[in-house]
Every structure is written in structure tokens, then in C-alpha cells.
Design a protein around this motif. Structure first.
Motif, PDB file in Angstrom:
ATOM      1  N   SER A  28       0.854  -1.181   0.000  1.00  0.00           N
ATOM      2  CA  SER A  28       0.000   0.000   0.000  1.00  0.00           C
ATOM      3  C   SER A  28       0.896   1.239   0.000  1.00  0.00           C
ATOM      4  N   ALA A  29       0.295   2.395  -0.094  1.00  0.00           N
ATOM      5  CA  ALA A  29       1.076   3.630  -0.133  1.00  0.00           C
ATOM      6  C   ALA A  29       1.920   3.805   1.126  1.00  0.00           C
ATOM      7  N   ALA A  30       1.434   3.260   2.263  1.00  0.00           N
ATOM      8  CA  ALA A  30       2.158   3.402   3.525  1.00  0.00           C
ATOM      9  C   ALA A  30       3.101   2.237   3.794  1.00  0.00           C
ATOM     10  N   GLY A  31       3.166   1.296   2.870  1.00  0.00           N
ATOM     11  CA  GLY A  31       4.012   0.126   3.069  1.00  0.00           C
ATOM     12  C   GLY A  31       3.190  -1.150   3.019  1.00  0.00           C
ATOM     13  N   ILE A  32       3.743  -2.220   3.563  1.00  0.00           N
ATOM     14  CA  ILE A  32       3.057  -3.508   3.539  1.00  0.00           C
ATOM     15  C   ILE A  32       1.901  -3.504   4.535  1.00  0.00           C
ATOM     16  N   THR A  33       0.749  -3.926   4.068  1.00  0.00           N
ATOM     17  CA  THR A  33      -0.421  -4.121   4.924  1.00  0.00           C
ATOM     18  C   THR A  33      -0.896  -5.553   4.733  1.00  0.00           C
ATOM     19  N   LEU A  34      -1.234  -6.226   5.812  1.00  0.00           N
ATOM     20  CA  LEU A  34      -1.798  -7.557   5.693  1.00  0.00           C
ATOM     21  C   LEU A  34      -3.274  -7.460   5.338  1.00  0.00           C
TER      22      LEU A  34
END
Length: 306
Positions: free
Chosen positions: A196-202
Motif C-alpha cells: 500500500s502507499a504506507a508500506g506492507i499491509t496484511l
């Protein structure tokens, strides 16, 4: 913690769960000095009612099911909930050994995988959360009255913790999604990392949940057995959900959502036909037989390693 029901102190009350299932929910208190006895009756009443609300969405349980709930108290900020054991239900397509939450396994099969020990544990913070924050609804039908604007609804909190006991739980690394070994929960089996834009999201990618939500469901960063995130990550729209991992607002009643039920179905619980969630795609054959208006507190997950 005590390993047998006989060692749990003070109060044992048995009430019928959802009528079609002919199951029982028993509530015990692990409170050796009975310090919190003034809260027993309300906690017993609302714990049973919250359990019944969940089971009302499931197909009838196996004959003779008696789910025992241990309520304990600790110096924590809000509350926690879990099944106290898990049961093997086969392997995934990738060869992982899969485990189902003990409460769900007993509901489906009638087999109590940890014998005389409690099946579910709910722990409540006793440094003011129990005494000054929670509001105990006198109407378990939830048909009347408003939650006071300065209190958190205890019924909603107990519903949330039952959600963990039934299915929202596992053993993955909360940020990377990596398994600690060759095992996973039936919830973990559908968890995947997503950029995601903020980094890895589960995310949760079970077929029922994806069909209903329209995409893989964002899970709470660092607290993945929950739904949604604040503004910095995906899933802001899931903040009102019962199983969100960020905040419970004072003055608010939370309820089981269709998405919560879809996820339970993906995790293996047989949903009643009246539950308005899509039929699943073919599933893996591994199934056998908190909190203020202006600030948030993350829910904490605890689970046993199989």
C-alpha cells in the motif's frame, strides 16, 4: 492459569445458547479473592447474551456442546479474548498444518479439545476500565436505551472478544504475515501481505469476504486479527466495524457485521442460511466433520501455539 474448571472460583452459571442448537454457555470467574464479585452477575448475563448473538448466525452446533468461558481480571488497559486451545483440521494447499479455534471446533464437532479446562478466556482490565469505563446494558435484547456518552458498551466489548474466540486469531507475524513454523490458523490461511502507499499491509483474502467487500480486506497494522486502519493505511472505512483494531467509541453500540460473518465463514464456521453473506467459492478441504471518543487503544490478541 488454572487448568480445570474445578479450580475457577466463585460463580458458575449455565444458560441456554441459541435455541436450535441446544448448546450451553457456562461462565466461570477466575478471581480468587472475589474482589470483582459485584460485577459477576452483569458479566455473566452479557457474556452469555453476546455468545448467543454470535451462535444465532451459525448453523446449529453439535449435540451436547457446552462452551465454558473463564472471565479473569488483570492490569491491562482494555480487554482480551481468545479460545484457550486449537484443534487440527488438516492441511492447506501449500502444506501448512491448519488449526481451528477450540470454541469453533467444539461448536462444529461436539469435541472438546481441551477437556475440563475452560474453552474461552476473556480478560478485563481492572485498573478503572471495568469499574469506570464499561457500561452494562440492562437490556440484553439491545432494544432500548442509549449507551451513556461517557461510557463504553460492555456488550460490544464482549461481542468483540467472542469474535476472537470463534475465529479472528492466529500466529502470524503481525507485520510481515510470516508464519512461525509449518502451522497456521484457519484465519491465517487467508492472510496475505499487500503493498500500500504506507508500506506492507496484511489483508484477508477469503472468498466470502472478498466477494462481499469487493477486494482483499485490510487488516490492522501490527494487530492483524482485526479489521481496518486509521487514515495512514488502507481500511479507514472499516473503523465502525465490531472487529476493528483501533478504537471503540464511547456512547456507541457495535454489532456483528456481514463482513465479520463472511470472515467467520471463510475460517470454517458453518453460517446459517439467514446470514446475509455470499456463498463461498470452493474452499480448501481442511475442515473435518479499549477507548474514548477522541483517542484510541489497540485491542491486543493472545493465542496459544498449537
Amino acid at each position: 492459569m488454572p487448568s480445570a474448571k474445578a479450580t475457577l472460583c466463585c460463580l458458575s452459571v449455565v444458560c441456554a445458547a441459541a435455541a436450535p442448537a441446544q448448546a450451553q454457555i457456562s461462565v466461570f470467574f477466575n478471581d480468587p479473592a472475589a474482589i470483582h464479585a459485584p460485577y459477576y452477575a452483569d458479566l455473566q448475563r452479557l457474556t452469555v447474551a453476546a455468545g448467543k448473538l454470535w451462535t444465532g448466525h451459525f448453523m446449529p452446533g453439535a449435540a451436547g456442546v457446552d462452551l465454558s468461558v473463564e472471565i479473569s481480571f488483570a492490569a491491562i488497559a482494555t480487554s482480551t479474548g481468545r479460545s484457550l486451545t486449537s484443534a487440527p483440521v488438516g492441511t492447506s494447499s501449500s502444506g501448512q498444518n491448519l488449526y481451528e479455534q477450540g470454541a469453533a471446533f467444539e461448536w462444529r464437532t461436539g469435541v472438546d479439545s481441551n477437556g475440563a479446562a475452560p474453552d474461552v478466556q476473556i480478560t478485563l482490565g481492572n485498573l478503572g476500565y471495568l469499574q469506570q469505563e464499561l457500561w452494562f446494558d440492562p437490556d440484553t435484547s439491545r432494544a432500548s436505551g442509549n449507551v451513556p456518552a461517557n461510557r463504553t458498551d460492555a456488550f460490544s466489548v464482549l461481542l468483540h472478544e467472542w469474535g476472537h474466540a470463534w475465529g479472528f486469531n492466529g500466529w502470524l507475524d503481525a507485520r510481515s504475515g510470516l508464519a512461525p513454523g509449518n502451522w497456521a490458523s484457519t484465519f491465517d490461511a487467508w492472510v496475505r501481505p499487500q503493498q500500500s502507499a504506507a508500506g506492507i499491509t496484511l489483508t484477508f483474502g477469503g472468498p466470502r469476504a472478498v466477494s462481499l467487500y469487493g477486494a482483499a480486506v485490510p487488516l490492522t497494522f501490527g494487530n492483524y486479527a482485526h479489521l481496518g486502519n486509521g487514515a495512514a493505511r488502507d481500511g479507514l472505512d472499516l473503523m465502525p466495524d465490531l472487529m476493528n483494531g483501533e478504537v471503540f467509541y464511547r456512547g456507541t453500540r457495535y454489532n456483528i457485521s456481514a463482513l465479520d460473518l463472511a470472515i467467520m465463514g471463510d475460517a470454517g464456521l458453518p453460517l446459517a442460511l439467514v446470514s446475509a453473506v455470499p456463498e463461498p467459492l470452493p474452499l480448501l478441504l481442511w475442515l473435518v466433520g479499549g477507548l474514548t471518543v477522541t483517542a484510541s487503544a489497540r485491542w491486543r490478541r493472545r493465542a496459544l501455539q498449537p
